[in-house]
Design a protein around this motif. Structure first.
Motif, PDB file in Angstrom:
ATOM      1  N   ASP A  24       0.912  -1.117  -0.047  1.00  0.00           N
ATOM      2  CA  ASP A  24       0.205  -0.201  -0.109  1.00  0.00           C
ATOM      3  C   ASP A  24       1.154   1.028   0.012  1.00  0.00           C
ATOM      4  O   ASP A  24       0.536   2.287   0.646  1.00  0.00           O
ATOM      5  CB  ASP A  24      -1.266  -0.221   1.170  1.00  0.00           C
ATOM      6  CG  ASP A  24      -0.343   0.380   2.660  1.00  0.00           C
ATOM      7  OD1 ASP A  24      -0.851   0.179   3.075  1.00  0.00           O
ATOM      8  OD2 ASP A  24       0.802  -0.007   2.457  1.00  0.00           O
ATOM      9  N   THR A  25       1.675   0.684  -0.343  1.00  0.00           N
ATOM     10  CA  THR A  25       3.266   2.299  -0.021  1.00  0.00           C
ATOM     11  C   THR A  25       2.669   3.033  -1.450  1.00  0.00           C
ATOM     12  O   THR A  25       2.540   4.244  -1.293  1.00  0.00           O
ATOM     13  CB  THR A  25       4.584   1.995  -0.231  1.00  0.00           C
ATOM     14  OG1 THR A  25       4.048   0.725   0.742  1.00  0.00           O
ATOM     15  CG2 THR A  25       5.672   3.509   0.088  1.00  0.00           C
ATOM     16  N   ASP A  26       2.271   3.039  -2.538  1.00  0.00           N
ATOM     17  CA  ASP A  26       2.513   4.131  -3.292  1.00  0.00           C
ATOM     18  C   ASP A  26       0.938   3.140  -4.535  1.00  0.00           C
ATOM     19  O   ASP A  26       1.085   1.804  -4.135  1.00  0.00           O
ATOM     20  CB  ASP A  26       4.183   4.434  -4.402  1.00  0.00           C
ATOM     21  CG  ASP A  26       4.225   3.311  -4.983  1.00  0.00           C
ATOM     22  OD1 ASP A  26       5.358   3.380  -4.118  1.00  0.00           O
ATOM     23  OD2 ASP A  26       4.101   2.341  -6.085  1.00  0.00           O
ATOM     24  N   VAL A  27       0.648   4.196  -5.265  1.00  0.00           N
ATOM     25  CA  VAL A  27      -0.043   3.740  -5.955  1.00  0.00           C
ATOM     26  C   VAL A  27       0.083   3.007  -7.307  1.00  0.00           C
ATOM     27  O   VAL A  27      -0.923   2.221  -7.529  1.00  0.00           O
ATOM     28  CB  VAL A  27      -1.664   5.477  -6.651  1.00  0.00           C
ATOM     29  CG1 VAL A  27       0.246   5.540  -7.896  1.00  0.00           C
ATOM     30  CG2 VAL A  27      -2.290   4.719  -6.724  1.00  0.00           C
ATOM     31  N   THR A  28       1.305   2.664  -7.733  1.00  0.00           N
ATOM     32  CA  THR A  28       1.365   2.438  -8.719  1.00  0.00           C
ATOM     33  C   THR A  28       1.637   0.511  -8.275  1.00  0.00           C
ATOM     34  O   THR A  28       2.277  -0.190  -9.306  1.00  0.00           O
ATOM     35  CB  THR A  28       3.037   2.688  -9.552  1.00  0.00           C
ATOM     36  OG1 THR A  28       3.744   3.294  -8.601  1.00  0.00           O
ATOM     37  CG2 THR A  28       2.177   4.197 -10.110  1.00  0.00           C
ATOM     38  N   THR A  29       1.709   0.295  -7.360  1.00  0.00           N
ATOM     39  CA  THR A  29       1.560  -1.164  -7.230  1.00  0.00           C
ATOM     40  C   THR A  29       0.496  -2.038  -6.820  1.00  0.00           C
ATOM     41  O   THR A  29      -0.026  -1.242  -6.130  1.00  0.00           O
ATOM     42  CB  THR A  29       3.026  -1.204  -5.853  1.00  0.00           C
ATOM     43  OG1 THR A  29       3.587  -0.706  -5.654  1.00  0.00           O
ATOM     44  CG2 THR A  29       2.965  -2.434  -5.206  1.00  0.00           C
ATOM     45  N   TRP A  30       0.591  -3.090  -7.670  1.00  0.00           N
ATOM     46  CA  TRP A  30      -1.024  -3.708  -6.986  1.00  0.00           C
ATOM     47  C   TRP A  30      -0.903  -4.687  -6.299  1.00  0.00           C
ATOM     48  O   TRP A  30       0.567  -4.737  -5.836  1.00  0.00           O
ATOM     49  CB  TRP A  30      -0.537  -4.961  -8.359  1.00  0.00           C
ATOM     50  CG  TRP A  30      -1.188  -3.720  -9.295  1.00  0.00           C
ATOM     51  CD1 TRP A  30       0.082  -3.691 -10.568  1.00  0.00           C
ATOM     52  CD2 TRP A  30      -2.475  -3.572 -10.289  1.00  0.00           C
ATOM     53  NE1 TRP A  30      -1.511  -3.173 -11.940  1.00  0.00           N
ATOM     54  CE2 TRP A  30      -2.743  -3.141 -11.514  1.00  0.00           C
ATOM     55  CE3 TRP A  30      -4.241  -3.564  -9.528  1.00  0.00           C
ATOM     56  CZ2 TRP A  30      -3.651  -2.662 -12.350  1.00  0.00           C
ATOM     57  CZ3 TRP A  30      -5.137  -3.474 -10.179  1.00  0.00           C
ATOM     58  CH2 TRP A  30      -5.138  -2.734 -11.469  1.00  0.00           C
ATOM     59  N   GLN A  35      -8.301   9.452 -13.479  1.00  0.00           N
ATOM     60  CA  GLN A  35      -7.874   7.526 -13.547  1.00  0.00           C
ATOM     61  C   GLN A  35      -6.364   8.120 -13.797  1.00  0.00           C
ATOM     62  O   GLN A  35      -5.544   7.709 -13.249  1.00  0.00           O
ATOM     63  CB  GLN A  35      -8.365   7.156 -14.901  1.00  0.00           C
ATOM     64  CG  GLN A  35      -7.436   5.869 -15.144  1.00  0.00           C
ATOM     65  CD  GLN A  35      -6.219   6.382 -16.242  1.00  0.00           C
ATOM     66  OE1 GLN A  35      -5.949   6.467 -16.366  1.00  0.00           O
ATOM     67  NE2 GLN A  35      -6.051   4.966 -15.574  1.00  0.00           N
ATOM     68  N   VAL A  36      -6.025   8.684 -14.378  1.00  0.00           N
ATOM     69  CA  VAL A  36      -4.297   9.332 -14.412  1.00  0.00           C
ATOM     70  C   VAL A  36      -3.613   9.551 -12.724  1.00  0.00           C
ATOM     71  O   VAL A  36      -2.525   8.752 -12.932  1.00  0.00           O
ATOM     72  CB  VAL A  36      -4.403  11.308 -14.789  1.00  0.00           C
ATOM     73  CG1 VAL A  36      -2.970  11.751 -15.098  1.00  0.00           C
ATOM     74  CG2 VAL A  36      -5.154  10.885 -16.516  1.00  0.00           C
ATOM     75  N   CYS A  37      -4.702   9.824 -12.254  1.00  0.00           N
ATOM     76  CA  CYS A  37      -3.465  10.322 -10.743  1.00  0.00           C
ATOM     77  C   CYS A  37      -3.695   8.848  -9.878  1.00  0.00           C
ATOM     78  O   CYS A  37      -2.576   8.269  -8.733  1.00  0.00           O
ATOM     79  CB  CYS A  37      -4.332  10.913 -10.083  1.00  0.00           C
ATOM     80  SG  CYS A  37      -4.656  12.357 -10.688  1.00  0.00           S
ATOM     81  N   THR A  38      -4.181   7.673 -11.116  1.00  0.00           N
ATOM     82  CA  THR A  38      -4.041   6.541 -10.073  1.00  0.00           C
ATOM     83  C   THR A  38      -2.857   5.413 -11.200  1.00  0.00           C
ATOM     84  O   THR A  38      -2.789   4.544 -10.159  1.00  0.00           O
ATOM     85  CB  THR A  38      -5.466   5.213 -10.270  1.00  0.00           C
ATOM     86  OG1 THR A  38      -5.506   5.013 -11.725  1.00  0.00           O
ATOM     87  CG2 THR A  38      -6.330   6.258  -9.930  1.00  0.00           C
ATOM     88  N   GLN A  39      -2.743   6.304 -11.845  1.00  0.00           N
ATOM     89  CA  GLN A  39      -1.602   5.433 -12.737  1.00  0.00           C
ATOM     90  C   GLN A  39      -0.227   6.427 -13.094  1.00  0.00           C
ATOM     91  O   GLN A  39       0.725   6.034 -14.035  1.00  0.00           O
ATOM     92  CB  GLN A  39      -1.731   5.178 -13.863  1.00  0.00           C
ATOM     93  CG  GLN A  39      -1.613   4.047 -14.445  1.00  0.00           C
ATOM     94  CD  GLN A  39      -1.973   3.350 -15.843  1.00  0.00           C
ATOM     95  OE1 GLN A  39      -3.070   5.109 -16.585  1.00  0.00           O
ATOM     96  NE2 GLN A  39      -2.272   2.790 -16.980  1.00  0.00           N
ATOM     97  N   ARG A  40       0.873   7.177 -12.267  1.00  0.00           N
ATOM     98  CA  ARG A  40       1.669   8.130 -11.600  1.00  0.00           C
ATOM     99  C   ARG A  40       2.451   7.940 -10.469  1.00  0.00           C
ATOM    100  O   ARG A  40       1.676   8.350  -9.781  1.00  0.00           O
ATOM    101  CB  ARG A  40       1.336   9.608 -12.004  1.00  0.00           C
ATOM    102  CG  ARG A  40       0.720   9.937 -13.491  1.00  0.00           C
ATOM    103  CD  ARG A  40       1.280   9.865 -15.357  1.00  0.00           C
ATOM    104  NE  ARG A  40       0.664  10.061 -16.194  1.00  0.00           N
ATOM    105  CZ  ARG A  40      -0.207   9.179 -16.610  1.00  0.00           C
ATOM    106  NH1 ARG A  40      -0.602   7.732 -16.628  1.00  0.00           N
ATOM    107  NH2 ARG A  40      -0.794   9.877 -17.681  1.00  0.00           N
ATOM    108  N   SER A  41       3.041   7.454 -10.432  1.00  0.00           N
ATOM    109  CA  SER A  41       3.865   7.203  -9.089  1.00  0.00           C
ATOM    110  C   SER A  41       4.064   8.732  -8.814  1.00  0.00           C
ATOM    111  O   SER A  41       4.528   8.805  -7.421  1.00  0.00           O
ATOM    112  CB  SER A  41       5.249   6.989  -9.248  1.00  0.00           C
ATOM    113  OG  SER A  41       6.530   7.715 -10.295  1.00  0.00           O
TER     114      SER A  41
END
Lengths: 223, 280
Positions: free
Chosen positions: B7-13, B117-123
């Motif tokens: 859960d550290t960053d948004v770009t981690t599944w 959505q953009v903010c869910t795919q940028r580190s």
């Protein structure tokens, strides 16, 4: 080798005349409704007056496509202002905005000769007159457009404006009553229509007061 | 939801296919004070609870006008909501400028969703921590949408977001089938009743809620305190629980509150003198 000149101009002049007179608690903005190009008439019923805000009305002659574009820009900017300040723009504020908007296109100007009329923050009438690139001045009355050279000297004579160079500054607002000012406007347009071929058909007059805007229409010569 | 190593960053599944940062953002929405929206065939009403940080401060603005025909109510990080409202206003103005017609609501929410959505795919970004109830009227009728921090959006007949919104949703679920044909007045009444549900026991006063309406022939505007109080009076006349004293005390309080409350979002112009500086 002589310089090659353009065989096409981005501008056209659609003619017409605009006048505005400021009173103690009213402002009269008037324009004819003839739109022409060259020696042809495009429309006998085209309005050159546009309400920008509750207390600011713009009238422009010149190239109507540029006038339309200018009106759209000002309308959008006014909406942004309303969202940010939760109120309508005052006439002096709109006057400055119009000046800035015009100068923004200093090197490809809006071919628009503007007269902005309205009520200032104290409720007194105010008129601002412009050139095509945004130079403006608060005056008591003004005329712009094809009939302006016929109308301005007469307004100077009737409204006896004090010199703008006087100190202390003297208010240019006319002591005329509202019906007298409207009558004067009808008179000057009737005269201008006689000699200016680009002015005629109908006269549209907007009278701005604190309680609202009233519109009057008068027939002019159609030749 | 518990802390975990994904859960550290948004770009981690996560191994189960979740983006925890996005889900945490949706938690932020649940923490904000309630916002409610409902629509009929011709009107949309947005209402929210005014919660102030302390007795000394004014409450935060949670409902914004986007255009004459669109309004938005937010819950969550109100700062994010303010920024998104500015974006929505600019979209509406640009559309109007280009097409000389009002922006269809469905187009607006898609723009918003794509932005989220953009903010869910940028580190280097984080999701917007705000849920938006977008209500509007266009050629295809009245609409109410909910935009999520995840970038999803859904259309609703009625919805509530924020803290204790479940109570409001339960109320709306019972009644939503009748909303389509509701009159404007009934719709407003239902909105205020839904707000009351989220207060769970606290006496409903007009100073506690903000209500906005838009509809056919009616541009977006806020209802003033008086109007809201009149609607409250139609159903709060019956004193609750204990004696008539409790009811009277509540109404007396309500009147005083209504008189003392500054013209917050209703008046615009003249009323703004006595508004706390934080309002601006």
């Amino acid at each position: 080798m002589t310089k090659q000149h353009a065989n096409w101009s981005p501008y056209d002049n659609n003619g017409g005349t605009c006048v505005a007179i400021a009173g103690s608690d009213y402002c009269v903005i008037a324009a004819d409704t003839r739109m022409s190009t060259g020696y042809s008439i495009l429309s006998r019923d085209y309005s050159k007056i546009h309400k920008l805000a509750d207390k600011a009305v713009l009238s422009s002659s010149g190239f109507q496509a540029d006038v339309k574009a200018l009106q759209k820009v000002l309308k959008s900017r006014h909406l942004v202002y309303q969202h940010q300040h939760n109120k309508q723009m005052s006439c002096p504020a709109m006057a400055q905005l119009l000046s800035n908007t015009l100068y923004f296109k200093r090197f490809f100007p809006y071919y628009a000769f503007n007269v902005l009329g309205g009520l200032d923050e104290e409720g007194k009438g105010c008129v601002f007159t412009y050139d095509a690139v945004g130079s403006y001045e608060k005056v008591g009355y003004s005329a712009q457009g094809s009939g302006s050279t016929l109308i301005m000297p007469f307004l100077d004579n009737q409204l006896k404006s004090p010199s703008p160079l006087l100190l202390p500054a003297q208010d240019a607002i006319t002591p005329l009553s509202e019906p007298e000012a409207v009558d004067l406007v009808k008179t000057v347009f009737a005269s201008a229509t006689e000699r200016d071929i680009y002015t005629g058909d109908k006269l549209e007059i907007m009278i701005l007061k604190a309680d609202g805007i009233r519109t009057e229409v008068m027939e002019l010569r159609k030749d | 939801m518990f802390r975990n190593q994904y859960d550290t960053d948004v770009t981690t599944w996560s191994p189960t296919g979740r983006l925890f940062q996005v889900e945490y953002a949706m938690e932020a929405v649940k923490q904000g004070s309630a916002a409610i929206g409902l629509r009929s065939r011709s009107h949309v009403v947005l209402a929210c609870v005014n919660k102030a940080q302390s007795e000394l401060s004014s409450h935060q603005k949670k409902i914004f006008k986007v255009d004459d025909h669109i309004g938005v109510a937010i819950a969550g990080l109100t700062a994010d909501g303010r920024v998104l409202s500015r974006y929505m206003r600019s979209e509406a103005i640009n559309h109007s400028f280009t097409y000389e017609s009002p922006l269809p609501v469905g187009r607006l929410v898609v723009h918003l969703a794509d932005k989220a959505q953009v903010c869910t795919q940028r580190s280097w970004k984080r999701p917007y921590g705000v849920g938006l109830l977008v209500g509007g009227l266009d050629e295809s009728g009245a609409h109410l949408y909910y935009n999520c921090p995840s970038g999803n959006y859904f259309e609703y007949q009625a919805f509530a977001i924020g803290s204790r919104s479940q109570a409001a949703k339960t109320y709306l679920e019972r009644r939503f089938e009748s909303f389509g044909d509701s009159s404007r007045e009934d719709l407003i009444k239902d909105a205020i009743l839904a707000v009351r549900e989220t207060l769970q026991g606290e006496t409903l006063k007009s100073s506690l809620c903000t209500v906005s309406v838009l509809g056919v022939g009616e541009p977006f505007h806020f209802l003033d305190q008086e109007t809201i109080q009149k609607v409250i009076d139609t159903f709060e006349k019956v004193p609750e629980d204990e004696a008539g004293e409790a009811g009277e005390a509540g109404e007396g309080e309500a009147e005083a509150a209504a008189a003392a409350a500054p013209a917050e979002q209703g008046g615009g112009g003249a009323g703004d003198q006595d508004v706390a500086p934080m309002e601006m």
